[in-house]
Every structure is written in structure tokens, then in C-alpha cells.
Design a protein around this motif. Structure first.
Motif, short mmCIF file in Angstrom:
data_model
loop_
_atom_site.label_atom_id
_atom_site.label_comp_id
_atom_site.label_asym_id
_atom_site.label_seq_id
_atom_site.Cartn_x
_atom_site.Cartn_y
_atom_site.Cartn_z
N VAL A 208 0.76 -1.20 0.05
CA VAL A 208 0.04 -0.03 0.13
C VAL A 208 0.92 1.28 -0.01
N GLY A 209 2.10 1.26 0.33
CA GLY A 209 2.98 2.22 0.19
C GLY A 209 3.66 2.64 1.56
N LYS A 210 3.46 2.04 2.62
CA LYS A 210 4.08 2.55 3.95
C LYS A 210 5.31 2.86 3.87
N SER A 211 6.26 1.99 3.22
CA SER A 211 7.76 2.25 3.38
C SER A 211 7.86 3.22 2.40
N THR A 212 7.12 3.88 1.32
CA THR A 212 7.51 4.76 0.50
C THR A 212 7.12 6.18 1.38
N LEU A 213 6.07 6.09 2.20
CA LEU A 213 5.79 7.24 2.84
C LEU A 213 6.77 7.42 3.98
N VAL A 214 7.29 6.43 4.73
CA VAL A 214 8.24 6.59 5.47
C VAL A 214 9.58 7.23 5.00
N ASN A 215 9.84 6.68 3.86
CA ASN A 215 11.33 7.15 3.20
C ASN A 215 11.12 8.67 3.01
N MET A 216 9.75 9.08 2.52
CA MET A 216 9.64 10.64 2.22
C MET A 216 9.43 11.28 3.49
N LEU A 217 9.01 10.84 4.62
CA LEU A 217 9.01 11.38 5.77
C LEU A 217 10.19 11.51 6.53
N VAL A 218 11.02 10.43 6.39
CA VAL A 218 12.24 10.26 7.18
C VAL A 218 13.21 9.64 6.26
N PRO A 219 13.93 10.36 5.27
CA PRO A 219 14.85 10.18 4.23
C PRO A 219 15.82 9.14 4.62
N GLU A 220 16.50 9.42 5.96
CA GLU A 220 17.62 8.37 6.19
C GLU A 220 17.15 7.15 6.69
N ALA A 221 15.77 6.94 6.70
CA ALA A 221 15.39 5.77 7.13
C ALA A 221 15.70 4.45 6.06
N GLU A 222 15.54 4.82 4.90
CA GLU A 222 15.87 3.94 3.60
C GLU A 222 15.20 2.68 3.93
N ARG A 223 13.82 2.68 4.17
CA ARG A 223 13.11 1.58 4.21
C ARG A 223 13.06 0.75 2.72
N THR A 224 13.28 -0.43 2.71
CA THR A 224 13.02 -1.12 1.50
C THR A 224 11.54 -1.07 0.88
N VAL A 225 11.62 -0.80 -0.32
CA VAL A 225 10.30 -0.56 -1.07
C VAL A 225 10.06 -1.81 -2.14
#
Length: 328
Positions: A208-225
Motif C-alpha cells: 500500500v506504500g507504507k515504506s514509500t511514505l516513511v522514506n519521504m517523511l524520514v529520508p535517512e530511514a531507507e526502508r526497502t520498497v
């Protein structure tokens, strides 16, 4: 005598070692010198904790027993709190939780799983397309949020693929706050405003795009998409464990994608309370009404006949109530 075997004497008695002459005691150490930490991640019996500005890895002290420690817990730690590589501290106490978000494998499974602790907001992340929105999962998450005392937030993603109007209309009477985001980042600033200064947990199905949102909110998180399979509609679990990430005075907890959100731990009356838009109709039901489709005198049926309720919302609540007795 033949057949009786060897006689036993005191040398054959097995004596369990006491482990020294120190007497045993039921009193646990107070650990008055313990420092406070915040659990940001859990991985195979190791707990990543933030102590002041130091990232510390810890294990659970034996005296804590089998109780769980989850992301969001506030804990007391002793030992090596330097945060240097290959050092290990001990969690000696889990502080009282202000909230607990739980789920079960299904609606008949008695085993609860604690997802996060101490959150105050549950952001239900739903894509408007690819994969298609799942109102039943939204309803389950809302029930869980109300039961845990969390403020719900609807986060609708991929608005560049489909319009949000129909889905928003379903929940308009609930007055649940919402944000609509686009793949190019539109709407993320509005989402950030809802997250600042709060401890929010993001829940949604895979893809659904959770990791994409997290990467936009916290760029240093680098969650895998990941991606969604166009045939099955299922996404790959890109997040394998919950993790807490700081965001301007608050925290967001990203969780693995879920395919089900069981509510076996929630009483039927609390399930009904998770549908506040049906409150007025439920109030007219006879005492002890189970609110199922075959319940005699259930006011929900009369209100449906009069067109005063959304049939999908009533069907969703009844499905939840019946699934507690058997599989959906």
C-alpha cells in the motif's frame, strides 16, 4: 540374587548443584541506578534502545521472565550503555504502558500479539488502487484503535491511480481525520502535520506504500520498497519487523504489512463500539441483542429498511461479530 540387579547406595543419589553457598531470595534487585531507554527495534531477542542520544543494544534480564518487550516500550537498562560496537546492556524493567495495540492471527485465535506499546495514534494506510482498498481491514483497524484508546487517522495513498471520494464517503459520518497522498509526494506535508509531536504507528497491508511514505517523511530511514503482484494483488513484505523512527518531536512506527487483523481479544460490545456511526440504531435494540442478521427485533434491520444506515457498514460489523464464532 540373580535378576535383581545392583543394590543402590548414597553414591547413586543425584544431587543438584546449588551453585554456591549464596542463599536464594525472592527479592529482585531494585536497580535504582538503571537508566531510562526507549525501544526502537526488536530483532531475535536483542532490543535496540535509545538512551539519551545513544543507540544501545540490550538483552532481557532473566528476572523479567517471559513477558514481551515491544517497540515503543519505555524500559530501564543497566550494564554497558556506551553504545559502542559489540557491547550489550540489560533491560531490567518495563515501565507501565499507556496503551497497547494488539491483534490476533484470526478472530478465533486466543493468542494475542502486541504490535506496539505507548502509541497515541494509529495511521491506517490504504492504497486507492494497486492493490484495491480493503474497507473490511480499515474497519478492523478502527475497532482496534478505539479499543486501545488510540486516535485513528486514515492515510489514503496512490491518489494518482484512483480518486478517494467513494472510500471517504463511507467513513464521512465517523469524522475520522484523513490525508490523501500521491506517488509524487503530494499530500506528504499534510501527513507530516498529523504526526508531529505524537507517537504514531502505521498499519496496512503489503504494497500500500507504507515504506514509500516513511522514506519521504524520514529520508535517512531507507526502508526497502516492494511491489504488488499484478495477478494475485499481494505485495512482498518489505518491512520484516516494526521500527520506530524519530520525526520532529515525535515518532512513527513502521510495521510489516498485514494480511489479516484478528480481533479475538476484543469483546463483542467493544466491537460494536468500534462502529460509532451505528450507535443510534444499536441504542434501540432490545437488551442483549447480538446484532446479527438473524437477531429478532434488531433495530439495525429497521434502520436499514428505512435507508438510514450504510448497508456496507452494517454488514461489516455483523461479519466481525459472526467471525468470532467461525471463520469468515
Amino acid at each position: 540374587m540373580k535378576g535383581r540387579g545392583r543394590r543402590l547406595d548414597e553414591d547413586d543419589v543425584r544431587v543438584r548443584a546449588r551453585g554456591g553457598s549464596r542463599p536464594r531470595t525472592r527479592r529482585r534487585p531494585a536497580h535504582e541506578d538503571a537508566e531510562q531507554g526507549f525501544v526502537t527495534g526488536v530483532d531475535r531477542g536483542r532490543y535496540r534502545c535509545l538512551v539519551d542520544d545513544r543507540a544501545v543494544v540490550a538483552m532481557k534480564a532473566r528476572e523479567l521472565g517471559r513477558g514481551s518487550i515491544v517497540v515503543g516500550d519505555r524500559v530501564a537498562l543497566v550494564g554497558d550503555l556506551s553504545g559502542r560496537p559489540d557491547t550489550l546492556a540489560r533491560v531490567v524493567r518495563v515501565e507501565e504502558r499507556t496503551s497497547v495495540l494488539r491483534r490476533t492471527a484470526d478472530d478465533t485465535d486466543p493468542v494475542e500479539r502486541v504490535i506496539v506499546a505507548n502509541a497515541d495514534q494509529l495511521a491506517v494506510v490504504v492504497s486507492l488502487a494497486d492493490p484495491e482498498p480493503q474497507p473490511r481491514l480499515i474497519d478492523r483497524c478502527l475497532v482496534a484503535a478505539y479499543d486501545a484508546g488510540l486516535d485513528p487517522l486514515l492515510c489514503l495513498t496512490k491518489s494518482d491511480l484512483a480518486a478517494p471520494d467513494e472510500l471517504l464517503a463511507t467513513y464521512a459520518t465517523l469524522d475520522v481525520p484523513y490525508v490523501v497522498t500521491c506517488s509524487d509526494g503530494d499530500g506528504v506535508a499534510a501527513l507530516r502535520e498529523h504526526l508531529l509531536g505524537r507517537l504514531s504507528v502505521l498499519v496496512g497491508s503489503s504494497g500500500v506504500g507504507k515504506s514509500t511514505l516513511v522514506n519521504m517523511l524520514v529520508p535517512e530511514a531507507e526502508r526497502t520498497v516492494g511491489h504488488v503482484n499484478p495477478v494475485t494483488g499481494r505485495g512482498r513484505h518489505t518491512s520484516t519487523s516494526a521500527v520506530a523512527l524519530p520525526i520532529e518531536g515525535g515518532w512513527i512506527i513502521d510495521t510489516p504489512g498485514v494480511r489479516s487483523f484478528g480481533l479475538a481479544h476484543i469483546e463483542p460490545d467493544d466491537v460494536v463500539a468500534g462502529f460509532p456511526d451505528l450507535d443510534e440504531a444499536v441504542a434501540e435494540c432490545p437488551p442483549g441483542c447480538p446484532h446479527t442478521g438473524d437477531a429478532p427485533g434488531c433495530a439495525l434491520d429497521a434502520w436499514l429498511d428505512e435507508g438510514r444506515l450504510d448497508p456496507n457498514r452494517v454488514a461489516s460489523m455483523r461479519r466481525l461479530l459472526s467471525s468470532r464464532e467461525s471463520d469468515e
